[in-house]
Design a protein around this motif. Structure first.
Motif, mmCIF file in Angstrom:
data_model
loop_
_atom_site.group_PDB
_atom_site.id
_atom_site.type_symbol
_atom_site.label_atom_id
_atom_site.label_comp_id
_atom_site.label_asym_id
_atom_site.label_seq_id
_atom_site.Cartn_x
_atom_site.Cartn_y
_atom_site.Cartn_z
ATOM 1 N N HIS A 185 0.944 -1.191 0.057
ATOM 2 C CA HIS A 185 0.006 -0.070 0.183
ATOM 3 C C HIS A 185 0.931 1.192 -0.056
ATOM 4 O O HIS A 185 1.832 1.329 0.803
ATOM 5 N N PRO A 186 0.836 2.136 -0.902
ATOM 6 C CA PRO A 186 1.486 3.422 -1.256
ATOM 7 C C PRO A 186 1.292 4.311 -0.114
ATOM 8 O O PRO A 186 1.236 5.670 -0.515
ATOM 9 N N TYR A 187 1.244 4.166 1.208
ATOM 10 C CA TYR A 187 0.879 5.225 1.923
ATOM 11 C C TYR A 187 1.973 5.309 3.165
ATOM 12 O O TYR A 187 2.907 4.348 3.403
ATOM 13 N N LYS A 188 2.091 6.493 3.804
ATOM 14 C CA LYS A 188 3.101 6.660 4.975
ATOM 15 C C LYS A 188 2.364 7.184 5.971
ATOM 16 O O LYS A 188 1.543 7.821 6.086
ATOM 17 N N SER A 189 3.064 6.817 7.301
ATOM 18 C CA SER A 189 2.701 7.579 8.559
ATOM 19 C C SER A 189 2.723 8.889 8.481
ATOM 20 O O SER A 189 3.850 9.518 8.069
ATOM 21 N N SER A 190 1.826 9.772 9.066
ATOM 22 C CA SER A 190 2.076 11.226 9.371
ATOM 23 C C SER A 190 2.606 11.565 10.431
ATOM 24 O O SER A 190 3.071 12.676 10.645
ATOM 25 N N ILE A 191 3.023 10.750 11.143
ATOM 26 C CA ILE A 191 4.031 10.805 12.447
ATOM 27 C C ILE A 191 5.481 10.726 12.201
ATOM 28 O O ILE A 191 6.142 11.677 12.068
ATOM 29 N N THR A 192 5.630 9.369 12.092
ATOM 30 C CA THR A 192 7.092 8.989 11.857
ATOM 31 C C THR A 192 7.648 8.891 10.271
ATOM 32 O O THR A 192 8.763 9.081 10.283
ATOM 33 N N GLY A 193 6.647 9.207 9.378
ATOM 34 C CA GLY A 193 7.259 9.258 7.810
ATOM 35 C C GLY A 193 7.481 8.070 7.253
ATOM 36 O O GLY A 193 7.729 7.895 6.062
ATOM 37 N N GLN A 194 7.353 6.988 8.049
ATOM 38 C CA GLN A 194 7.613 5.494 7.632
ATOM 39 C C GLN A 194 6.658 5.303 6.562
ATOM 40 O O GLN A 194 5.472 5.465 6.600
ATOM 41 N N THR A 195 6.899 4.585 5.618
ATOM 42 C CA THR A 195 6.231 3.996 4.678
ATOM 43 C C THR A 195 5.700 2.587 4.952
ATOM 44 O O THR A 195 6.099 2.086 6.198
ATOM 45 N N ALA A 196 4.629 2.027 4.506
ATOM 46 C CA ALA A 196 4.041 0.751 4.918
ATOM 47 C C ALA A 196 5.183 -0.097 4.800
ATOM 48 O O ALA A 196 4.970 -1.072 5.883
ATOM 49 N N SER A 197 5.939 -0.238 3.905
ATOM 50 C CA SER A 197 7.007 -1.356 3.879
ATOM 51 C C SER A 197 7.865 -1.032 4.899
ATOM 52 O O SER A 197 8.405 -2.286 5.520
ATOM 53 N N GLN A 198 8.451 -0.050 5.279
ATOM 54 C CA GLN A 198 9.225 0.290 6.131
ATOM 55 C C GLN A 198 8.703 -0.395 7.802
ATOM 56 O O GLN A 198 9.490 -0.615 8.685
ATOM 57 N N LEU A 199 7.423 -0.099 7.877
ATOM 58 C CA LEU A 199 6.804 -0.291 9.038
ATOM 59 C C LEU A 199 6.736 -1.939 9.259
ATOM 60 O O LEU A 199 6.907 -2.241 10.405
ATOM 61 N N VAL A 200 6.619 -2.374 8.215
ATOM 62 C CA VAL A 200 6.636 -3.968 8.138
ATOM 63 C C VAL A 200 7.916 -4.398 8.615
ATOM 64 O O VAL A 200 8.033 -5.566 9.366
ATOM 65 N N GLU A 201 8.977 -3.839 7.974
ATOM 66 C CA GLU A 201 10.447 -4.109 8.062
ATOM 67 C C GLU A 201 10.420 -4.002 9.802
ATOM 68 O O GLU A 201 11.345 -4.905 10.419
ATOM 69 N N ALA A 202 10.025 -2.961 10.251
ATOM 70 C CA ALA A 202 10.572 -2.522 11.655
ATOM 71 C C ALA A 202 9.788 -3.656 12.459
ATOM 72 O O ALA A 202 10.636 -4.237 13.439
ATOM 73 N N TRP A 203 8.597 -3.948 12.351
ATOM 74 C CA TRP A 203 7.954 -5.008 13.047
ATOM 75 C C TRP A 203 8.721 -6.389 12.721
ATOM 76 O O TRP A 203 9.032 -7.192 13.856
ATOM 77 N N GLU A 204 9.003 -6.866 11.762
ATOM 78 C CA GLU A 204 9.608 -8.077 11.387
ATOM 79 C C GLU A 204 10.925 -8.554 12.130
ATOM 80 O O GLU A 204 11.329 -9.016 12.669
ATOM 81 N N ALA A 205 11.745 -7.015 12.056
ATOM 82 C CA ALA A 205 13.104 -6.914 12.664
ATOM 83 C C ALA A 205 12.946 -7.041 14.291
ATOM 84 O O ALA A 205 13.700 -7.943 14.932
ATOM 85 N N HIS A 206 11.731 -6.406 14.690
ATOM 86 C CA HIS A 206 11.600 -6.470 16.316
ATOM 87 C C HIS A 206 11.185 -7.763 16.767
ATOM 88 O O HIS A 206 11.587 -8.245 17.622
ATOM 89 N N SER A 207 10.244 -8.303 16.005
ATOM 90 C CA SER A 207 9.486 -9.454 16.668
ATOM 91 C C SER A 207 9.896 -11.015 15.922
ATOM 92 O O SER A 207 9.820 -11.901 16.631
#
Lengths: 309, 450
Positions: free
Chosen positions: B311-333
């Motif tokens: 999905h071509p959207y990004k966070s209005s708070i952190t500026g993370q894109t959808a794929s960056q959010l997924v990467e962060a979650w997968e790296a953390h968990s």
């Protein structure tokens, strides 16, 4: 003289409890409402289980029926809410009377299983019944406007009535019959106790209180869902309150209910561990104090209280 | 009646002492609690966001990412941004996200929501993860007058409690799913026949899906071979499967629990029923569910999603894109992403945006700001005032509440996905049909099962 002064303390206690919502904060009111509701239902559950030998695992039937009846009557039929609560109580008692015929033919563990299955059947029926929202649940909008300062009083009244009911039942002729049934049903029968009438009366009275608890609870929580309204967790919670405090005593559930409500709020903070922590603490209490907290205290202080206190 | 019973003097004094103690304790607790609760400082210490979530129990899978997400956003806002500027106080104030475990119990959810409101004095509430959680929580918010953001729920169920005054939803609309699937079937043209095998769970979700499918299938000239509503945990589906096989249905659809679908699909395979398309609602949402089917069987199964890293959207708070959010979650968990990640983040964006625009912690001002929300979130645009699209209007017209309370919800449009062997995880979803969201890329071409 001595007895009179004891009543004075009870009057003072009641006066404090009645005036409480006027000067305590919103959260404490919320917690006290839950405390009274669990107390009311656990008192009668404990009495049934300990003294009359009626171990019901289906009291959630009455929680659900009380909640749904109150919400449906006042939302869809425009009946004033207090009247809906009273009607729901009568309906719950009637339902308990009807269920007595098949269920009270069963004894002990068979009765427990029977009540649980009855609750499951009713839950499934409500899950598919579109009129009451089926599996989507029912939002009791009309109750939004009722503040906890008002809901507090029926909850308090239920707890007080429940305590007096248990006290009176224990000392009544009916209670005598029930206790003999609890001790040995066959002997009681042989001695001329009408076991069915005794047990049915006790079951109906307990269910009346439980239905009213369900009714007040829905006004407080404003939402009903068949899987939670008819969930066994209600009865398990009543069992918890009664057993932790001391099953078959009057004071026991008061302590049990206070602990239960406090645990509920406390453990919700430990994310992902709440169920585990609660289970461990219950296990610890049950192993250390198998007779419940109150029995241990009264033995320690050598209170020599006469039952059912 | 107890007059006859002798009571020892010792017992009486102990009784007095106990009753006195109880009275004193109650009075002390009450007095201190009310003192504490009435004592409110001038400028608030925190902006408090309440979040009752099912961290244990049957809905726990949905709330898996909640504590992590809250921590991420809280750290970012407080440490990187120094808090949220509130014009009423002329300074930045840090946020505090208070999560509580509801144990997946609707009744406890109401209790916990009330606690967050009356004890923690939260300024705004989040209510997510299925009607069993969102409905009791938003009911408490309506009761006490607290702004509430509802998400990850089915709108028709939630709107039973309408009209809402304080609650706004970013949800899914039931009528969408059946149409999405049939638009996909239609796009196959002559490659598949117009015979559809159908099976649904005997529960509200299954029943609702079955009703919508029947309407659409009839309107579009498909023949249904309906197995009806089947209870949970059935062990033998062979009679239905033989029936579908003999009628030669090229498409299998329905709405079931994932465990039941796994049994069904294994039996289809054993009995040699090979439809060309299998499009299931509910059973194919989470990768762990898909994996549970076992072997090579999940390959090519079709479901839908409302969020993905594509999905071509990004966070209005952190500026993370959808794929960056997924990467962060997968790296953390170390766990594969699930579609709940997007909305779990988006609700925090909407909450913070509303408080920021309100410039105050006055609940009415926050609520009014929430109603005016026009924000591009990581889960897509959120604007409660935006009108329905013509297609949505056509679909939702039979549903009075969806038409009547448009100002209190936005719909997240689903896209169709197909499960295929993955590079990083055993099974990964590919977007095969973006339906009414042309901005979402189709990442793979759909293939038929046979």
């Amino acid at each position: 003289m001595e007895l009179k002064s004891r009543y004075i303390y009870i009057v003072i206690l009641l006066a404090v409890l009645t005036s409480l919502p006027l000067w305590v904060g919103g959260f404490l009111r919320d917690a006290l409402i839950l405390f009274f509701l669990y107390l009311a239902a656990a008192e009668v559950w404990g009495f049934m289980a300990k003294h009359a030998g009626i171990v019901s695992l289906g009291q959630q039937i009455f929680i659900g029926v009380g909640g749904y009846t109150t919400a449906v009557l006042s939302m869809y039929f425009g009946i004033p809410m207090y009247a809906s609560v009273i009607i729901s109580g009568l309906l719950g008692a009637g339902l308990a009377g009807l269920l007595s015929f098949p269920l009270l033919r069963l004894r002990g563990v068979y009765f427990a299983i029977g009540t649980f299955l009855a609750a499951e059947v009713i839950r499934l029926a409500f899950s598919g019944w579109e009129f009451v929202g089926a599996g989507k649940g029912l939002i009791f909008r009309d109750a939004y406007g009722i503040p906890t300062t008002i809901i507090y009083y029926p909850a308090l009244a239920l707890a007080v009535i429940s305590i007096f009911l248990v006290y009176l039942l224990y000392h009544s002729k009916l209670g005598f019959g029930l206790r003999s049934i609890g001790a040995d049903e066959d002997v009681a029968c042989g001695l001329g106790v009408n076991t069915f009438v005794c047990k049915a009366t006790c079951f109906i009275l307990a269910s009346l209180i439980t239905t009213l608890v369900g009714a007040v609870n829905v006004i407080h929580h404003t939402y009903l869902h068949p899987t939670s309204a008819f969930s066994i967790s209600w009865t398990v919670n009543f069992l918890f309150v009664a057993v932790i405090g001391g099953v078959g005593t009057i004071v026991g559930p008061i302590i049990g209910s206070a602990l239960f409500v406090a645990f509920g709020y406390l453990f919700a903070q430990y994310l992902g561990l709440s169920l585990l922590l609660e289970g461990l603490i219950v296990l610890a209490i049950l192993i250390a104090l198998p007779q419940g907290v109150w029995s241990a205290i009264s033995r320690k202080l050598k209170l020599n209280l006469k039952p059912p206190l | 009646m107890d007059m006859k019973m002798p009571i020892s003097a010792a017992a009486i004094t102990k009784m007095h002492a106990i009753i006195m103690a109880v009275v004193i304790i109650i009075a002390a607790v009450g007095a201190s609690a009310s003192y504490y609760l009435t004592l409110r400082p001038g400028a608030p210490e925190y902006i408090k966001i309440g979040w009752p979530a099912p961290l244990t129990g049957t809905l726990a899978g949905f709330a898996e990412t909640t504590p992590w997400m809250a921590q991420q956003v809280e750290d970012y806002v407080n440490n990187k941004l120094g808090g949220i500027y509130l014009s009423e106080y002329g300074k930045k104030i840090p946020i505090k996200i208070i999560i509580r475990d509801t144990k997946s119990d609707p009744d406890l959810a109401a209790t916990i929501a009330a606690e967050l409101i009356t004890k923690d004095n939260v300024d705004i509430m989040l209510a997510l993860y299925s009607p069993a959680m969102t409905n009791p929580i938003s009911a408490q918010c309506e009761k006490y007058g607290v702004p509430c953001i509802v998400s990850q729920t089915i709108l028709l169920s939630w709107l039973m409690g309408a009209p809402y005054e304080w609650s706004y939803a970013i949800g899914l609309a039931e009528p969408d799913f059946a149409i999405l699937f049939f638009d996909l079937f239609d796009s196959m043209g002559d490659k598949v026949n117009k015979k559809v095998a159908m099976i649904n769970a005997d529960d509200p979700d299954g029943r609702g899906f079955s009703e919508s499918i029947k309407i659409v299938a009839k309107a579009r000239g498909y023949t249904l071979i309906d197995a009806g509503l089947v209870p949970y945990g059935a062990a033998d589906y062979s009679s239905y499967i033989y029936n579908w096989k003999s009628s030669g249905a090229d498409i299998l659809t329905g709405n079931m629990l994932f465990v039941d679908f796994a049994t069904l699909w294994r039996q289809c395979n054993e009995l040699g029923y090979k439809p060309k398309i299998v499009a299931m609602s509910r059973a194919l949402l989470f990768p762990s569910w898909v994996e549970a089917i076992g072997g090579e069987l999940p390959n090519g199964l079709i479901g839908y999603t409302w969020w993905s890293p594509f999905h071509p959207y990004k966070s209005s708070i952190t500026g993370q894109t959808a794929s960056q959010l997924v990467e962060a979650w997968e790296a953390h968990s170390g766990k594969q992403w699930t579609p709940v990640l997007g909305l779990t983040h988006a609700v925090l964006e909407v909450a913070i945006d509303a408080v920021k625009r309100a410039g105050s912690l006055d609940k009415t001002k926050i609520r009014d700001a929430l109603a005016e929300t026009n924000l591009n979130t990581i889960a897509g645009p959120v604007n409660f005032k935006a009108p329905l699209t013509p297609q949505q209007q056509a679909r939702y017209r039979p549903f009075e509440n969806l038409m009547k309370y448009k100002d209190h919800y936005v719909v997240v449009s689903p896209v169709a996905i197909q499960w295929v062997k993955g590079s990083k995880w055993p099974w990964e979803m590919q977007v095969i049909y973006n339906w009414e969201s042309p901005e979402i890329p189709e990442t793979a071409k759909m293939f038929l099962l046979s």
